[in-house]
Design an enzyme around this catalytic site. Sequence first.
Site, PDB file in Angstrom:
ATOM      1  N   ASP A 153      40.699  25.087  29.475  1.00  0.00           N
ATOM      2  CA  ASP A 153      41.178  24.129  30.489  1.00  0.00           C
ATOM      3  C   ASP A 153      40.531  22.745  30.341  1.00  0.00           C
ATOM      4  O   ASP A 153      40.334  22.044  31.331  1.00  0.00           O
ATOM      5  CB  ASP A 153      40.918  24.640  31.920  1.00  0.00           C
ATOM      6  CG  ASP A 153      41.471  26.027  32.140  1.00  0.00           C
ATOM      7  OD1 ASP A 153      42.577  26.284  31.645  1.00  0.00           O
ATOM      8  OD2 ASP A 153      40.801  26.840  32.790  1.00  0.00           O
TER       9      ASP A 153
ATOM     10  N   LYS B  12      43.312  20.035  26.860  1.00  0.00           N
ATOM     11  CA  LYS B  12      43.815  19.984  25.478  1.00  0.00           C
ATOM     12  C   LYS B  12      45.271  19.539  25.449  1.00  0.00           C
ATOM     13  O   LYS B  12      45.678  18.808  24.565  1.00  0.00           O
ATOM     14  CB  LYS B  12      43.747  21.376  24.832  1.00  0.00           C
ATOM     15  CG  LYS B  12      42.345  21.801  24.477  1.00  0.00           C
ATOM     16  CD  LYS B  12      42.332  23.143  23.763  1.00  0.00           C
ATOM     17  CE  LYS B  12      42.677  24.313  24.658  1.00  0.00           C
ATOM     18  NZ  LYS B  12      41.731  24.625  25.719  1.00  0.00           N
TER      19      LYS B  12
ATOM     20  N   GLY C 281      47.742  27.826  29.574  1.00  0.00           N
ATOM     21  CA  GLY C 281      48.755  27.095  30.324  1.00  0.00           C
ATOM     22  C   GLY C 281      48.441  25.627  30.186  1.00  0.00           C
ATOM     23  O   GLY C 281      47.553  25.121  30.843  1.00  0.00           O
ATOM     24  N   HIS C 282      49.108  24.979  29.257  1.00  0.00           N
ATOM     25  CA  HIS C 282      48.863  23.559  29.059  1.00  0.00           C
ATOM     26  C   HIS C 282      49.745  22.766  30.016  1.00  0.00           C
ATOM     27  O   HIS C 282      50.963  22.849  29.934  1.00  0.00           O
ATOM     28  CB  HIS C 282      49.171  23.157  27.621  1.00  0.00           C
ATOM     29  CG  HIS C 282      48.172  23.703  26.643  1.00  0.00           C
ATOM     30  ND1 HIS C 282      48.320  23.611  25.297  1.00  0.00           N
ATOM     31  CD2 HIS C 282      47.004  24.334  26.847  1.00  0.00           C
ATOM     32  CE1 HIS C 282      47.286  24.164  24.703  1.00  0.00           C
ATOM     33  NE2 HIS C 282      46.476  24.619  25.629  1.00  0.00           N
TER      34      HIS C 282
ATOM     35  N   GLN D  85      42.407  28.344  24.940  1.00  0.00           N
ATOM     36  CA  GLN D  85      41.140  28.767  25.565  1.00  0.00           C
ATOM     37  C   GLN D  85      40.022  27.838  25.063  1.00  0.00           C
ATOM     38  O   GLN D  85      40.295  26.696  24.790  1.00  0.00           O
ATOM     39  CB  GLN D  85      40.838  30.237  25.290  1.00  0.00           C
ATOM     40  CG  GLN D  85      41.733  31.215  26.047  1.00  0.00           C
ATOM     41  CD  GLN D  85      43.106  31.367  25.438  1.00  0.00           C
ATOM     42  OE1 GLN D  85      43.243  31.559  24.241  1.00  0.00           O
ATOM     43  NE2 GLN D  85      44.130  31.266  26.241  1.00  0.00           N
TER      44      GLN D  85
END
Length: 427
Positions: free
Chosen positions: A13, A16, A40-41, A223
């Site tokens: 988180d 990225k 989850g981007h 991650q």
Amino acid sequence: MSTLIIIGAQWGDEGKGKVVDLLSERAEVVVRYAGGPNAGHTLVVGDDKIVLRLTPSGVLHGHTQCVLGQGMVINPAVLIEEMDTLTERRLSVDDRIFLSDRAHLILPYHVTIDSLREESKEGTKIGTTKRGIGPCYEDKVGRRGLRTGDLRNLDHARDRIAEALATWSATVEALGGQLPSVDEVMAPLEAQAKRLVPFITETSTLLEQWARGGKRIMLEGAQGTLLDIDHGTYPYVTSSSAVSGGACTGAGIGPSRIDRVVGITKAYTTRVGEGPFPTELDDADGQHLRDAGHEYGSVTGRPRRTGWLDLAALRYARRVNGLDALALTKLDVLSGMKELKVCVAYRTSTHEHDAVPVGDFFDAEPIYETLPGWTDDITACRRIEDLPANAQRYLAFITEKTELPIDIVSVGPRRSETIIRRDAFDG
Ligand code: IMP
């Protein structure tokens, strides 16, 4: 400079998605190589917010080719839904998304097992995303997994699934759950196979051709370093190789092809799930970071644990990833805080450590230095020189202690709210 790895330098988180999205303007190929829909981007494009779980963030740029590499675990239902969402937004997926024939498939029983374990009172609670990641990688390593390429031969797939279900049945029974039958797993899979088979290919061959052709390739980590199966805070980790080395195995690309490795870090630290977090804050400062930084998980919605920046952890990330530079996100979230603490080392019962002490991490006490904060809004700053003096000092301190230049500083959620000191694709 043609092949770049972007890696999370903390517990995931780190932002990225935004950095990868920005760099994708120049990348021709964007590759994800590890993890699955546990990521989850969140990307902010104009006034629109998009969360991508499987597809590389580069997909938002029409010119990029997107690869889902063999180190990933793919939930076919999630991928199909994501492709539909992209298509609805007029982002084409045909001839742009290439799915490795060796990536493993997350099937409904993986999700069931992950949830049952997390909800069970027995065993170590990891605080997983309950997306079936761990059980899927267990099947991979146990040599009974189902790979995307197996979707080309559904009779063979049926046999593999039967073998996996037989192996899991005692575990599921002990957890008080129930496994689906082979037929129940196969029914949706047959339809999903029809959709996905046209996208499945040997992506390693494609990457070799593109690399030889001099295309700019970006390998996008998921991650973060401290969640890596080998280098993270085990057992409170994910089940894949999240560090830069994982990019080579997870994409099928040799280490000699890699030109630069950039680590993404927030200006502070967050973590979701259980496990050690030496600089964690349980006070008003921690709540301020959570509120100002909107620190709620993009997959599960869980409030993220928040804390001060940990430079000892970043030095560790530099070592295990071979980082060349940092990209720092969410500097704006610190605006308005009077003083900023920064962890420079840890003290344990036996030693002082200047990086993560693997065996001792669980009782590591942070050693802090305190830097002065700033009050001005920095979101309009576009050059380092525009930042308040104390913000510049904060960045210089990070570089001094990590011996890493900071290539990119994000000062707000939008694409434009960024200071770019060095384009990562420039040699
Ligand atoms: P899993 O990957 O769902 O098995 O979860 C294992 C650990 O990694 C848990 O602590 C999760 O919260 C954490 N985790 C997995 N994916 C992410 C991510 O994308 N960002 C942050 N934490 C993650």
